[in-house]
Write an enzyme that holds these catalytic residues in place. Sequence first.
Site, PDB file in Angstrom:
ATOM      1  N   ASN A   1      -2.513 -11.397   1.159  1.00  0.00           N
ATOM      2  CA  ASN A   1      -2.241 -11.058  -0.240  1.00  0.00           C
ATOM      3  C   ASN A   1      -1.353 -12.173  -0.769  1.00  0.00           C
ATOM      4  O   ASN A   1      -0.173 -12.233  -0.440  1.00  0.00           O
ATOM      5  CB  ASN A   1      -1.527  -9.698  -0.324  1.00  0.00           C
ATOM      6  CG  ASN A   1      -1.057  -9.385  -1.743  1.00  0.00           C
ATOM      7  OD1 ASN A   1      -1.434 -10.072  -2.700  1.00  0.00           O
ATOM      8  ND2 ASN A   1      -0.226  -8.368  -1.890  1.00  0.00           N
TER       9      ASN A   1
ATOM     10  N   LYS B   1      -0.299 -12.747  -3.688  1.00  0.00           N
ATOM     11  CA  LYS B   1       0.605 -12.362  -4.792  1.00  0.00           C
ATOM     12  C   LYS B   1       0.529 -13.424  -5.904  1.00  0.00           C
ATOM     13  O   LYS B   1      -0.534 -13.973  -6.112  1.00  0.00           O
ATOM     14  CB  LYS B   1       2.018 -12.141  -4.246  1.00  0.00           C
ATOM     15  CG  LYS B   1       2.018 -11.179  -3.036  1.00  0.00           C
ATOM     16  CD  LYS B   1       3.360 -10.705  -2.623  1.00  0.00           C
ATOM     17  CE  LYS B   1       3.210  -9.732  -1.444  1.00  0.00           C
ATOM     18  NZ  LYS B   1       4.460  -9.133  -1.020  1.00  0.00           N
TER      19      LYS B   1
ATOM     20  N   HIS C   1      -0.460  -1.695  -4.834  1.00  0.00           N
ATOM     21  CA  HIS C   1       0.585  -2.394  -4.079  1.00  0.00           C
ATOM     22  C   HIS C   1       1.955  -1.940  -4.583  1.00  0.00           C
ATOM     23  O   HIS C   1       2.124  -1.653  -5.761  1.00  0.00           O
ATOM     24  CB  HIS C   1       0.431  -3.908  -4.242  1.00  0.00           C
ATOM     25  CG  HIS C   1       1.296  -4.668  -3.295  1.00  0.00           C
ATOM     26  ND1 HIS C   1       2.628  -4.884  -3.538  1.00  0.00           N
ATOM     27  CD2 HIS C   1       1.023  -5.216  -2.088  1.00  0.00           C
ATOM     28  CE1 HIS C   1       3.138  -5.545  -2.506  1.00  0.00           C
ATOM     29  NE2 HIS C   1       2.186  -5.768  -1.618  1.00  0.00           N
TER      30      HIS C   1
ATOM     31  N   GLU D   1       4.532  -3.476  -5.262  1.00  0.00           N
ATOM     32  CA  GLU D   1       5.082  -4.283  -6.368  1.00  0.00           C
ATOM     33  C   GLU D   1       4.512  -3.824  -7.701  1.00  0.00           C
ATOM     34  O   GLU D   1       5.193  -3.857  -8.725  1.00  0.00           O
ATOM     35  CB  GLU D   1       4.810  -5.776  -6.105  1.00  0.00           C
ATOM     36  CG  GLU D   1       5.708  -6.306  -5.001  1.00  0.00           C
ATOM     37  CD  GLU D   1       5.094  -7.406  -4.152  1.00  0.00           C
ATOM     38  OE1 GLU D   1       4.103  -8.022  -4.581  1.00  0.00           O
ATOM     39  OE2 GLU D   1       5.623  -7.638  -3.045  1.00  0.00           O
TER      40      GLU D   1
ATOM     41  N   GLU E   1       2.213  -0.034   3.929  1.00  0.00           N
ATOM     42  CA  GLU E   1       3.224  -1.066   3.692  1.00  0.00           C
ATOM     43  C   GLU E   1       4.558  -0.409   3.339  1.00  0.00           C
ATOM     44  O   GLU E   1       4.784  -0.065   2.170  1.00  0.00           O
ATOM     45  CB  GLU E   1       2.793  -1.975   2.541  1.00  0.00           C
ATOM     46  CG  GLU E   1       1.507  -2.720   2.800  1.00  0.00           C
ATOM     47  CD  GLU E   1       1.445  -4.045   2.060  1.00  0.00           C
ATOM     48  OE1 GLU E   1       1.099  -5.036   2.694  1.00  0.00           O
ATOM     49  OE2 GLU E   1       1.774  -4.084   0.859  1.00  0.00           O
TER      50      GLU E   1
ATOM     51  N   GLY F   1       8.470  -8.514   2.319  1.00  0.00           N
ATOM     52  CA  GLY F   1       9.178  -9.720   1.897  1.00  0.00           C
ATOM     53  C   GLY F   1      10.631  -9.757   2.326  1.00  0.00           C
ATOM     54  O   GLY F   1      11.407 -10.588   1.849  1.00  0.00           O
TER      55      GLY F   1
ATOM     56  N   SER G   1       6.186  -7.999   6.214  1.00  0.00           N
ATOM     57  CA  SER G   1       6.776  -9.022   7.096  1.00  0.00           C
ATOM     58  C   SER G   1       6.004  -9.191   8.404  1.00  0.00           C
ATOM     59  O   SER G   1       6.586  -9.520   9.438  1.00  0.00           O
ATOM     60  CB  SER G   1       8.251  -8.721   7.370  1.00  0.00           C
ATOM     61  OG  SER G   1       8.989  -8.742   6.156  1.00  0.00           O
TER      62      SER G   1
HETATM   63  P1  13P Z   1       5.157  -9.903   3.268  1.00  0.00           P
HETATM   64  O1  13P Z   1       4.192 -10.161   4.402  1.00  0.00           O
HETATM   65  O2  13P Z   1       5.557 -11.153   2.548  1.00  0.00           O
HETATM   66  O3  13P Z   1       6.287  -9.046   3.686  1.00  0.00           O
HETATM   67  O4  13P Z   1       4.322  -9.055   2.184  1.00  0.00           O
HETATM   68  C1  13P Z   1       3.595  -7.973   2.604  1.00  0.00           C
HETATM   69  C2  13P Z   1       2.767  -7.507   1.476  1.00  0.00           C
HETATM   70  O5  13P Z   1       3.275  -7.028   0.482  1.00  0.00           O
HETATM   71  C3  13P Z   1       1.326  -7.667   1.591  1.00  0.00           C
HETATM   72  O6  13P Z   1       0.669  -6.978   0.577  1.00  0.00           O
END
Ligand code: 13P
Length: 258
Positions: free
Chosen positions: A13, A15, A100, A102, A172, A178, A218
């Site tokens: 992903n 982002k 997601h 976010e 997640e 992150g 992560s």
């Molecule tokens: P990270 O791997 O950067 O923690 O992000 C995970 C994520 O949100 C994948 O959709």
Amino acid sequence: MNKSLRKAIIAGNWKMNKTRPEAKELLEAIKPLVANAEGKVEVIACVPFTNLETAINTTAGSNVKIGAENVHFEKSGAFTGEISADMLTELGVEYVVIGHSERRQYFGETDETVNKRTLAALEAGLKPIVCVGETLEQRELNITEEVIATQIKVGLKGTCEKCIKNVVIAYEPVWAIGTGKTATPEQAEEVCAFIRGELAKMFDKATADAVTIQYGGSMNAGNCKELLAKPDIDGGLIGGASLKANDFNTIVQAAVEG
Ligand code: 13P
């Protein structure tokens, strides 16, 4: 548990990262590295809308599939700034990330809108990667299972038994995204197994056993092996580490060896 019943899927992903030339460069680097995963592990890059056409052209003829990071639930109309499922399928997009954390946190996404997007995506022939996960506060309050159960129940409401085979669930935990603070393999397995149990209640056991459940948060080249070894973790949704070809490939190879 029988992992052979379902497809292992490693998805990046991206982002809000990468311009078109940067996207092309990264995918050109990833393609040869992951070519050996064909037929064993589905490899996907979910990229910003602006990169979709470039990504599809760059990966044509390879085993790397392309996904979008969101989709609107209406078919068309006065929804300035939105992208419909038909627009994505027409481009050749196969997967789409939905719900997601976010988007839930910054853009008002709810379980209800996740549900509408999931149904719209399925109707158009897209495969949704539906994200669920608890916040740190919810985990500390010991309500992780209630939160996840609601996200699954509401998010997948009205999905037919045949369609659920095309849905991927990504667990997640918000506190692991992150932050460099990954869930332990045991924590991740516990929730992924719980999700499969919820799917078995909604559908039946055989159907639930066929659904790919990913872990995300992560996940990286160093911790992927242990996570992917767990019986209910069928893949990963990777943020930061998906932006580095070698790290992403290490995760793909861990799934291939699985
Ligand atoms: P990270 O791997 O950067 O923690 O992000 C995970 C994520 O949100 C994948 O959709």
